[in-house]
Design a protein around this motif. Structure first.
Motif, PDB file in Angstrom:
ATOM      1  N   ILE A  80       0.824  -1.212   0.000  1.00 46.46           N
ATOM      2  CA  ILE A  80       0.000   0.000   0.000  1.00 46.46           C
ATOM      3  C   ILE A  80       0.858   1.262   0.000  1.00 46.46           C
ATOM      4  N   ILE A  81       1.902   1.301   0.824  1.00 48.66           N
ATOM      5  CA  ILE A  81       2.678   2.551   0.990  1.00 48.66           C
ATOM      6  C   ILE A  81       4.175   2.276   1.184  1.00 48.66           C
ATOM      7  N   GLY A  82       4.644   1.131   0.720  1.00 48.18           N
ATOM      8  CA  GLY A  82       6.048   0.760   0.904  1.00 48.18           C
ATOM      9  C   GLY A  82       7.047   1.706   0.258  1.00 48.18           C
ATOM     10  N   ALA A  83       6.633   2.438  -0.766  1.00 48.59           N
ATOM     11  CA  ALA A  83       7.531   3.377  -1.448  1.00 48.59           C
ATOM     12  C   ALA A  83       7.356   4.803  -0.922  1.00 48.59           C
ATOM     13  N   ILE A  84       6.919   4.940   0.324  1.00 49.14           N
ATOM     14  CA  ILE A  84       6.691   6.270   0.899  1.00 49.14           C
ATOM     15  C   ILE A  84       7.928   7.159   0.788  1.00 49.14           C
ATOM     16  N   ASP A  85       9.112   6.584   0.960  1.00 48.86           N
ATOM     17  CA  ASP A  85      10.324   7.401   0.891  1.00 48.86           C
ATOM     18  C   ASP A  85      10.494   8.036  -0.483  1.00 48.86           C
ATOM     19  N   ARG A  86      10.147   7.337  -1.534  1.00 48.10           N
ATOM     20  CA  ARG A  86      10.257   7.908  -2.886  1.00 48.10           C
ATOM     21  C   ARG A  86       9.239   9.023  -3.105  1.00 48.10           C
ATOM     22  N   TRP A  87       8.016   8.818  -2.608  1.00 50.70           N
ATOM     23  CA  TRP A  87       6.990   9.861  -2.771  1.00 50.70           C
ATOM     24  C   TRP A  87       7.376  11.110  -1.986  1.00 50.70           C
ATOM     25  N   ILE A  88       8.027  10.926  -0.847  1.00 50.34           N
ATOM     26  CA  ILE A  88       8.457  12.080  -0.049  1.00 50.34           C
ATOM     27  C   ILE A  88       9.589  12.827  -0.744  1.00 50.34           C
ATOM     28  N   VAL A  89      10.526  12.115  -1.322  1.00 46.17           N
ATOM     29  CA  VAL A  89      11.662  12.758  -1.988  1.00 46.17           C
ATOM     30  C   VAL A  89      11.253  13.414  -3.309  1.00 46.17           C
ATOM     31  N   HIS A  90      10.402  12.771  -4.074  1.00 37.57           N
ATOM     32  CA  HIS A  90      10.106  13.230  -5.438  1.00 37.57           C
ATOM     33  C   HIS A  90       8.850  14.076  -5.592  1.00 37.57           C
ATOM     34  N   THR A  91       8.110  14.298  -4.496  1.00 38.81           N
ATOM     35  CA  THR A  91       6.911  15.132  -4.561  1.00 38.81           C
ATOM     36  C   THR A  91       6.869  16.073  -3.359  1.00 38.81           C
ATOM     37  N   LYS A  92       5.955  17.011  -3.406  1.00 40.30           N
ATOM     38  CA  LYS A  92       5.688  17.889  -2.262  1.00 40.30           C
ATOM     39  C   LYS A  92       4.474  17.404  -1.476  1.00 40.30           C
ATOM     40  N   ALA A  93       3.962  16.235  -1.824  1.00 39.84           N
ATOM     41  CA  ALA A  93       2.702  15.728  -1.277  1.00 39.84           C
ATOM     42  C   ALA A  93       2.760  15.484   0.227  1.00 39.84           C
ATOM     43  N   LYS A  94       1.642  15.762   0.863  1.00 36.01           N
ATOM     44  CA  LYS A  94       1.419  15.345   2.242  1.00 36.01           C
ATOM     45  C   LYS A  94       0.963  13.894   2.174  1.00 36.01           C
ATOM     46  N   ILE A  95       1.388  13.087   3.145  1.00 42.72           N
ATOM     47  CA  ILE A  95       0.980  11.695   3.217  1.00 42.72           C
ATOM     48  C   ILE A  95      -0.146  11.618   4.243  1.00 42.72           C
ATOM     49  N   LYS A  99      -4.854   8.203  11.954  1.00 40.18           N
ATOM     50  CA  LYS A  99      -3.973   8.536  13.076  1.00 40.18           C
ATOM     51  C   LYS A  99      -3.284   7.278  13.622  1.00 40.18           C
ATOM     52  N   LEU A 100      -4.006   6.168  13.614  1.00 38.59           N
ATOM     53  CA  LEU A 100      -3.435   4.905  14.086  1.00 38.59           C
ATOM     54  C   LEU A 100      -2.216   4.511  13.264  1.00 38.59           C
ATOM     55  N   TRP A 101      -2.316   4.578  11.915  1.00 39.14           N
ATOM     56  CA  TRP A 101      -1.229   4.136  11.050  1.00 39.14           C
ATOM     57  C   TRP A 101      -0.141   5.184  10.893  1.00 39.14           C
ATOM     58  N   ALA A 102      -0.439   6.443  11.190  1.00 39.48           N
ATOM     59  CA  ALA A 102       0.542   7.520  11.010  1.00 39.48           C
ATOM     60  C   ALA A 102       1.820   7.259  11.797  1.00 39.48           C
ATOM     61  N   ARG A 103       1.718   6.666  12.942  1.00 41.28           N
ATOM     62  CA  ARG A 103       2.928   6.422  13.757  1.00 41.28           C
ATOM     63  C   ARG A 103       3.802   5.309  13.195  1.00 41.28           C
ATOM     64  N   PHE A 104       3.251   4.465  12.315  1.00 40.35           N
ATOM     65  CA  PHE A 104       4.033   3.382  11.711  1.00 40.35           C
ATOM     66  C   PHE A 104       4.785   3.830  10.458  1.00 40.35           C
ATOM     67  N   LEU A 105       4.261   4.801   9.746  1.00 46.41           N
ATOM     68  CA  LEU A 105       4.854   5.181   8.457  1.00 46.41           C
ATOM     69  C   LEU A 105       6.303   5.651   8.541  1.00 46.41           C
ATOM     70  N   PRO A 106       6.708   6.422   9.556  1.00 48.68           N
ATOM     71  CA  PRO A 106       8.126   6.824   9.600  1.00 48.68           C
ATOM     72  C   PRO A 106       9.095   5.643   9.652  1.00 48.68           C
ATOM     73  N   HIS A 107       8.636   4.482  10.093  1.00 47.38           N
ATOM     74  CA  HIS A 107       9.494   3.299  10.126  1.00 47.38           C
ATOM     75  C   HIS A 107       9.820   2.787   8.726  1.00 47.38           C
ATOM     76  N   LEU A 108       9.055   3.223   7.732  1.00 50.29           N
ATOM     77  CA  LEU A 108       9.304   2.810   6.348  1.00 50.29           C
ATOM     78  C   LEU A 108      10.228   3.771   5.611  1.00 50.29           C
ATOM     79  N   VAL A 109      10.684   4.822   6.307  1.00 50.44           N
ATOM     80  CA  VAL A 109      11.471   5.875   5.670  1.00 50.44           C
ATOM     81  C   VAL A 109      12.882   5.889   6.265  1.00 50.44           C
ATOM     82  N   SER A 110      13.882   5.763   5.412  1.00 49.46           N
ATOM     83  CA  SER A 110      15.268   5.838   5.866  1.00 49.46           C
ATOM     84  C   SER A 110      15.599   7.252   6.301  1.00 49.46           C
TER      85      SER A 110
END
Length: 130
Positions: A80-95, A99-110
């Motif tokens: 679903i969101i495994g490439a979050i790091d690429r979307w953060i680097v290559h876009t200005k988009a807010k993710i 609220k429950l899942w928001a705390r897990f997403l930073p773990h997918l980002v180097s």
């Protein structure tokens, strides 16, 4: 060969497109959606590393990726969101995610993703009430 989305809705100003065949082989295919409303865009459940390149190429036919407004993640699984790091680097988009899942997403980002260009991952994640 260009990947063609399934057009779910298009009235000329507002579009909803579904991408359902971005993964080949043994990977897990989830459906990715692009909603375009005038000059505003959101990708819904854009996927992981297997979908990032074909989705970004296909979606760029309908928008400027860099200026995309939102990426919406229904949950934190890699398909679903495994490439979050690429979307953060290559876009200005807010993710945007619950609220429950928001705390897990930073773990997918180097840690290298936090740059002047992309800012802190914590500043880019918007948790909405469950």
């Amino acid at each position: 060969m260009a990947i063609e989305p399934i057009v779910l809705f298009d009235n000329g100003h507002h579009k909803c497109l579904m991408f359902d065949s971005l993964v080949t082989g043994e990977g897990v295919q989830s459906n990715q959606f692009l909603v375009v409303d005038g000059k505003h865009e959101a990708l819904i459940d854009p996927g992981g590393d297997l979908t990032y390149t074909p989705l970004s190429v296909a979606a760029s036919r309908y928008m400027n990726l860099r200026d995309m407004d939102y990426v919406f993640a229904s949950h934190q699984d890699p398909d679903i969101i495994g490439a979050i790091d690429r979307w953060i680097v290559h876009t200005k988009a807010k993710i945007v995610t619950s609220k429950l899942w928001a705390r897990f997403l930073p773990h997918l980002v180097s840690s290298y993703v936090t740059t002047k260009l992309s800012g802190s991952v914590y500043d880019r994640i918007v948790g909405v009430p469950d």
